[in-house]
Design an enzyme around this catalytic site. Structure first.
Site, PDB file in Angstrom:
ATOM      1  CE  LYS A 148     -29.263 -17.431-114.852  1.00  0.00           C
ATOM      2  NZ  LYS A 148     -30.628 -17.814-114.762  1.00  0.00           N
ATOM      3  CE  LYS A 165     -29.098 -21.303-105.999  1.00  0.00           C
ATOM      4  NZ  LYS A 165     -29.743 -20.039-106.016  1.00  0.00           N
ATOM      5  CE  LYS A 203     -34.224 -32.388-110.994  1.00  0.00           C
ATOM      6  NZ  LYS A 203     -34.038 -31.778-109.700  1.00  0.00           N
TER       7      LYS A 203
HETATM    8  P1  AMP Z   1     -31.959 -18.239-108.716  1.00  0.00           P
HETATM    9  O1  AMP Z   1     -31.091 -18.207-107.514  1.00  0.00           O
HETATM   10  O2  AMP Z   1     -31.279 -18.786-109.947  1.00  0.00           O
HETATM   11  O3  AMP Z   1     -33.299 -18.836-108.448  1.00  0.00           O
HETATM   12  O4  AMP Z   1     -32.230 -16.719-109.074  1.00  0.00           O
HETATM   13  C1  AMP Z   1     -32.868 -15.809-108.198  1.00  0.00           C
HETATM   14  C2  AMP Z   1     -33.096 -14.524-108.959  1.00  0.00           C
HETATM   15  O5  AMP Z   1     -31.863 -13.959-109.419  1.00  0.00           O
HETATM   16  C3  AMP Z   1     -33.983 -14.718-110.202  1.00  0.00           C
HETATM   17  O6  AMP Z   1     -34.898 -13.647-110.298  1.00  0.00           O
HETATM   18  C4  AMP Z   1     -33.026 -14.701-111.355  1.00  0.00           C
HETATM   19  O7  AMP Z   1     -33.607 -14.181-112.530  1.00  0.00           O
HETATM   20  C5  AMP Z   1     -31.888 -13.800-110.842  1.00  0.00           C
HETATM   21  N1  AMP Z   1     -30.600 -14.270-111.389  1.00  0.00           N
HETATM   22  C6  AMP Z   1     -29.946 -15.407-111.042  1.00  0.00           C
HETATM   23  N2  AMP Z   1     -28.785 -15.531-111.723  1.00  0.00           N
HETATM   24  C7  AMP Z   1     -28.702 -14.454-112.545  1.00  0.00           C
HETATM   25  C8  AMP Z   1     -27.748 -14.004-113.505  1.00  0.00           C
HETATM   26  N3  AMP Z   1     -26.625 -14.674-113.758  1.00  0.00           N
HETATM   27  N4  AMP Z   1     -28.012 -12.849-114.160  1.00  0.00           N
HETATM   28  C9  AMP Z   1     -29.129 -12.147-113.916  1.00  0.00           C
HETATM   29  N5  AMP Z   1     -30.072 -12.501-113.024  1.00  0.00           N
HETATM   30  C10 AMP Z   1     -29.870 -13.645-112.334  1.00  0.00           C
END
Ligand code: AMP
Ligand code: TRP
Length: 322
Positions: A198, A201, A119
């Protein structure tokens, strides 16, 4: 003293931030593993709303995201009869322990935290909550005598910090906490989004987990394809995550009649995603608001019982009980 765990099973803890709607990257990257772990581990899962407070400043939105996260977790198959499922903010021992851990770790360690560093590197103003985030996460984990924490590779450092914080406490006050280990799911690749980066959101490139068929179709049709290779890799990378089997995939991707027919290939993917999600979507629709509230209350009471016993011991050890 370690809390009693069910049988001789190891305790597993994981958390998810209620910072938006779930996408299939969350499902295949993390949540699918949660489901599988329920059979083998004594699982504790949390919707970590105090973590989300580092980024979500709208009360109505936080409330809605948190509620939906619980509904979604129940719909995919997190079973409150097998696992403890709770809301982090209902267990005030988490921020309480986070403060105590903050007083044990050096600023220099938190300054090396990836989330905080990223950040700052982007020139964004980090709040102090983001800086202290790893100690709140450490508290989440160690309050429950957690043995293992399944996380994506991006969270490895956070679990190392939790282990470090537990070790520092144990050294200062005597053995109190289990020092947890990360469980990195190696073979789960990063799920790509519709633009090939990747799925996230924050990039607006997601395929929603509980989208309607139309929403899924719109997202899939927008997947960026590269016509130079044998097959549209971005489409294939998502398709192969689904439990459809290699022979089904071969009929689509190794079929000379389908070569270059990206629209047809995408339609096959839409069909398969929709078939995969439909039962979860139905289950989600059958879960009432009252069900969600009751399950969150019951799960949070169970978590609270474990955390408060642990904190009674901690308060005694650090010298705040008179
Ligand atoms: P986040 O919403 O980015 O905090 O992700 C929540 C969980 O989903 C975490 O354990 C991430 O590692 C997994 N995650 C989020 N985006 C991806 C992605 N594109 N591919 C694989 N795992 C993901
Ligand atoms: N930091 C994790 C993420 O962004 C969420 C989280 C908070 C967590 N507390 C946790 C994950 C404890 C595992 C264990 O994905």
């Amino acid at each position: 003293m370690e809390q009693a765990k069910i049988g001789a099973r190891k305790r597993l803890f994981s958390g998810i931030q209620p910072s938006g709607t779930l996408h299939i990257g969350n499902y295949f990257g993390a949540l699918q593993q949660w489901l599988e772990h329920q059979a083998e581990f004594d699982c504790v899962f949390s919707v970590v709303d105090y973590h989300a407070l580092t980024s979500v400043k709208d009360a109505a939105l936080l409330r809605e995201n948190t509620f939906n996260a619980f509904r979604d977790l129940l719909a995919i198959g997190i079973d409150p009869n097998k696992s403890i499922l709770f809301q982090q903010s209902r267990v005030q021992e988490h921020p309480e322990l986070a403060w105590i851990l903050d007083c044990l770790v050096p600023v220099s360690m938190l300054e090396l935290g990836h989330a905080y560093k990223d950040k700052v590197a982007k020139g964004l103003d980090a709040n102090a909550g983001l800086f202290n985030y790893p100690m709140l996460m450490a508290a989440d984990i160690i309050l429950y005598d957690t043995d293992v924490v399944p996380v994506g590779a991006d969270q490895r450092q956070h679990v190392e910090y939790a282990r470090e914080a537990a070790a520092k406490f144990n050294l200062a006050y005597g053995k109190t906490f289990v020092e947890p280990k990360e469980m990195i799911v190696e073979n789960v690749a990063i799920v790509p989004g519709t633009d090939g980066k990747k799925m996230s959101k924050s990039y607006g490139n997601t395929i929603p987990l509980f989208g309607s068929r139309d929403e899924i179709a719109k997202a899939v049709m927008s997947i960026v394809t590269d016509s130079s290779g044998e097959r549209p890799e971005n489409v294939y990378a998502i398709h192969k995550l689904l439990p459809v089997g290699q022979s089904h995939l071969d009929k689509i991707y190794a079929n000379p009649a389908m070569k270059g027919k990206y629209k047809l290939i995408k339609e096959a993917l839409i069909e398969d995603i929709d078939a995969f999600i439909a039962p979860m979507r139905e289950k989600r629709a059958s879960i009432t608001d009252a069900d969600v509230k009751r399950i969150v209350e019951e799960g949070s009471a169970k978590a609270k019982a474990i955390a408060s016993a642990k904190m009674a011991e901690v308060r005694q050890k650090i010298g705040v009980t008179l």
